[in-house]
Design a protein around this motif. Structure first.
Motif, short mmCIF file in Angstrom:
data_model
loop_
_atom_site.label_atom_id
_atom_site.label_comp_id
_atom_site.label_asym_id
_atom_site.label_seq_id
_atom_site.Cartn_x
_atom_site.Cartn_y
_atom_site.Cartn_z
N LEU A 34 0.85 -1.19 0.00
CA LEU A 34 0.00 0.00 0.00
C LEU A 34 0.89 1.24 0.00
CD1 LEU A 34 -2.79 1.47 0.60
CD2 LEU A 34 -2.27 1.08 3.02
N ALA A 35 0.53 2.23 -0.80
CA ALA A 35 1.24 3.51 -0.79
C ALA A 35 0.23 4.63 -0.68
CB ALA A 35 2.09 3.68 -2.06
N ILE A 36 0.41 5.49 0.32
CA ILE A 36 -0.48 6.63 0.53
C ILE A 36 0.38 7.89 0.52
CG2 ILE A 36 -2.11 7.74 2.09
CD1 ILE A 36 -2.77 4.96 3.21
N ALA A 37 0.03 8.82 -0.36
CA ALA A 37 0.81 10.05 -0.51
C ALA A 37 0.40 11.09 0.53
CB ALA A 37 0.61 10.62 -1.92
N HIS A 38 1.28 12.07 0.73
CA HIS A 38 0.94 13.20 1.59
C HIS A 38 -0.30 13.91 1.05
CE1 HIS A 38 4.62 13.47 4.15
NE2 HIS A 38 5.12 12.77 3.16
N GLY A 39 -1.23 14.22 1.93
CA GLY A 39 -2.40 14.97 1.53
C GLY A 39 -3.52 14.14 0.93
N GLU A 40 -3.48 12.82 1.10
CA GLU A 40 -4.57 11.96 0.64
C GLU A 40 -5.55 11.68 1.76
OE1 GLU A 40 -4.44 8.82 -2.59
OE2 GLU A 40 -2.53 8.51 -1.59
N PHE A 41 -6.77 11.38 1.37
CA PHE A 41 -7.82 10.93 2.28
C PHE A 41 -8.20 9.53 1.80
CE2 PHE A 41 -12.36 12.08 4.00
CZ PHE A 41 -12.27 11.02 4.89
N VAL A 42 -7.82 8.52 2.58
CA VAL A 42 -7.99 7.12 2.18
C VAL A 42 -8.86 6.40 3.20
CG1 VAL A 42 -6.77 4.92 1.87
CG2 VAL A 42 -5.80 7.03 0.94
N ALA A 43 -9.77 5.57 2.71
CA ALA A 43 -10.60 4.74 3.58
C ALA A 43 -10.21 3.28 3.42
CB ALA A 43 -12.08 4.92 3.24
N ILE A 44 -10.15 2.56 4.53
CA ILE A 44 -9.92 1.12 4.53
C ILE A 44 -11.13 0.46 5.17
CG2 ILE A 44 -8.45 -0.76 5.33
CD1 ILE A 44 -6.11 1.21 5.33
N MET A 45 -11.84 -0.34 4.37
CA MET A 45 -13.06 -0.99 4.83
C MET A 45 -12.83 -2.48 5.06
SD MET A 45 -16.00 0.56 2.35
CE MET A 45 -17.15 -0.63 3.08
N GLY A 46 -13.79 -3.09 5.72
CA GLY A 46 -13.74 -4.53 5.90
C GLY A 46 -14.56 -4.95 7.10
N PRO A 47 -15.16 -6.14 7.04
CA PRO A 47 -15.92 -6.65 8.18
C PRO A 47 -15.00 -7.09 9.31
CG PRO A 47 -15.79 -8.31 6.47
CD PRO A 47 -15.14 -7.08 5.91
N SER A 48 -15.58 -7.43 10.42
CA SER A 48 -14.82 -7.96 11.55
C SER A 48 -14.08 -9.21 11.12
CB SER A 48 -15.78 -8.28 12.71
OG SER A 48 -15.08 -8.85 13.78
N SER A 50 -11.51 -9.27 9.05
CA SER A 50 -10.95 -9.16 7.70
C SER A 50 -9.47 -8.79 7.71
CB SER A 50 -11.72 -8.12 6.89
OG SER A 50 -11.58 -6.83 7.49
N GLY A 51 -9.00 -8.22 8.82
CA GLY A 51 -7.60 -7.80 8.91
C GLY A 51 -7.42 -6.29 8.95
N LYS A 52 -8.52 -5.52 8.84
CA LYS A 52 -8.36 -4.06 8.79
C LYS A 52 -7.84 -3.50 10.11
CE LYS A 52 -13.05 -2.35 9.86
NZ LYS A 52 -13.59 -3.60 10.42
N SER A 53 -8.27 -4.07 11.23
CA SER A 53 -7.78 -3.59 12.53
C SER A 53 -6.30 -3.92 12.70
CB SER A 53 -8.59 -4.18 13.67
OG SER A 53 -9.93 -3.72 13.61
N THR A 54 -5.90 -5.09 12.22
CA THR A 54 -4.48 -5.46 12.27
C THR A 54 -3.66 -4.50 11.45
OG1 THR A 54 -5.01 -7.80 12.59
CG2 THR A 54 -2.82 -7.28 11.75
N LEU A 55 -4.14 -4.19 10.24
CA LEU A 55 -3.42 -3.24 9.39
C LEU A 55 -3.35 -1.87 10.05
CD1 LEU A 55 -2.03 -2.58 6.73
CD2 LEU A 55 -4.29 -2.16 5.72
N MET A 56 -4.45 -1.43 10.67
CA MET A 56 -4.45 -0.15 11.36
C MET A 56 -3.40 -0.13 12.47
SD MET A 56 -7.35 1.54 13.82
CE MET A 56 -6.80 0.44 15.13
N ASN A 57 -3.31 -1.22 13.23
CA ASN A 57 -2.34 -1.27 14.32
C ASN A 57 -0.90 -1.21 13.81
OD1 ASN A 57 -4.30 -1.38 16.31
ND2 ASN A 57 -4.33 -3.61 16.40
N LEU A 58 -0.66 -1.82 12.65
CA LEU A 58 0.68 -1.78 12.07
C LEU A 58 1.00 -0.39 11.53
CD1 LEU A 58 0.89 -5.22 10.22
CD2 LEU A 58 1.77 -4.61 12.48
N ILE A 59 0.04 0.24 10.84
CA ILE A 59 0.25 1.59 10.33
C ILE A 59 0.46 2.56 11.49
CG2 ILE A 59 -0.90 3.53 9.17
CD1 ILE A 59 -2.22 1.50 7.31
#
Length: 244
Positions: A34-48, A50-59
């Protein structure tokens, strides 16, 4: 969006496995790039699950990957010791949560200023910066109010001001509208857009597609894999070489 700079968030084949090699083994992330540039607004979706909370914790540098690489504002997080990691988390990432997490006995101004104590900022400068942060979220006249004297939307604005107090490049928001009514949630999302326009990078974790629709780009987590759902700026792709 600034594409002349390296991504503020970049993951390369990120993996996370819990209880590896046991019967309880869970593969939470599978090769997430995943690459997110300065000044972007990005959403990460997913059900319980799915791994989104794990990814959030790593980010958010709250956990470490099993494999792959994570660069936060160009810094390879794996090279940092505990103290340097805490400093990066303090200086580079502001956190906003669904539950506000405000201290009830403190005023809005004191809640916002609190992180500056860990940064050893002098008291007078703390108050000035906290007032500036409250003004940025439209609450310049509510600094003396305690959380119980504020609406849910106002409490979330205080939480956002607190997240901004160290002027981090990244704002990581976990279900920030989940405890709010629809109208108030729309106001908070409009605030995130203004912060993006001011140069902040906003990463929004949500299960709600209507909330995710406000972002510039949307990703969906499925079984630990990341899939892009929204438009992707080809200039970012060309600059980073990362294909989500």
């Amino acid at each position: 969006m600034d594409v002349a700079r390296p991504p503020v968030i970049e993951t390369r084949a990120l993996e996370k496995v819990y209880s590896a090699g046991t019967e309880a083994e869970v593969v939470a992330l599978r090769g997430v790039s995943l690459a997110i540039a300065h000044g972007e607004f990005v959403a990460i979706m997913g059900p319980s699950g799915s791994g989104k909370s794990t990814l959030m914790n790593l980010i958010g540098c709250l956990d470490t990957p099993t494999g792959g690489q994570y660069l936060c504002d160009g810094i390879d997080v794996a090279t940092l010791d505990r103290e340097a990691l805490a400093q990066l988390r303090r200086d580079k990432i502001g956190f906003v949560f669904q539950g506000f997490n405000l201290l009830p006995r403190m005023s809005a101004l004191e809640n916002v200023a609190m992180p500056l104590g860990y940064a050893r900022v002098p008291n007078e400068a703390r108050a000035d910066r906290a007032r500036e942060a409250l003004a940025a979220v439209g609450l310049e006249n509510r600094g003396s109010h305690r959380p119980s004297e504020l609406s849910g939307g106002q409490q979330q604005r205080v939480a956002i001001a607190r997240a901004l107090i160290n002027r981090p490049p990244v704002l990581l928001a976990d279900e920030p509208t989940g405890a709010l009514d629809t109208k108030t949630g729309e106001e908070i999302l409009a605030l995130f857009k203004r912060l993006r326009d001011d140069g902040h990078t906003v990463v929004l974790i949500t299960h709600d597609p209507e909330v995710a629709a406000h972002a510039d780009r949307t990703f969906v987590m499925r079984d630990g894999e990341l899939h892009e759902e929204g438009p992707y700026d080809t200039r970012v792709r060309a600059h980073t070489g990362v294909v989500p």
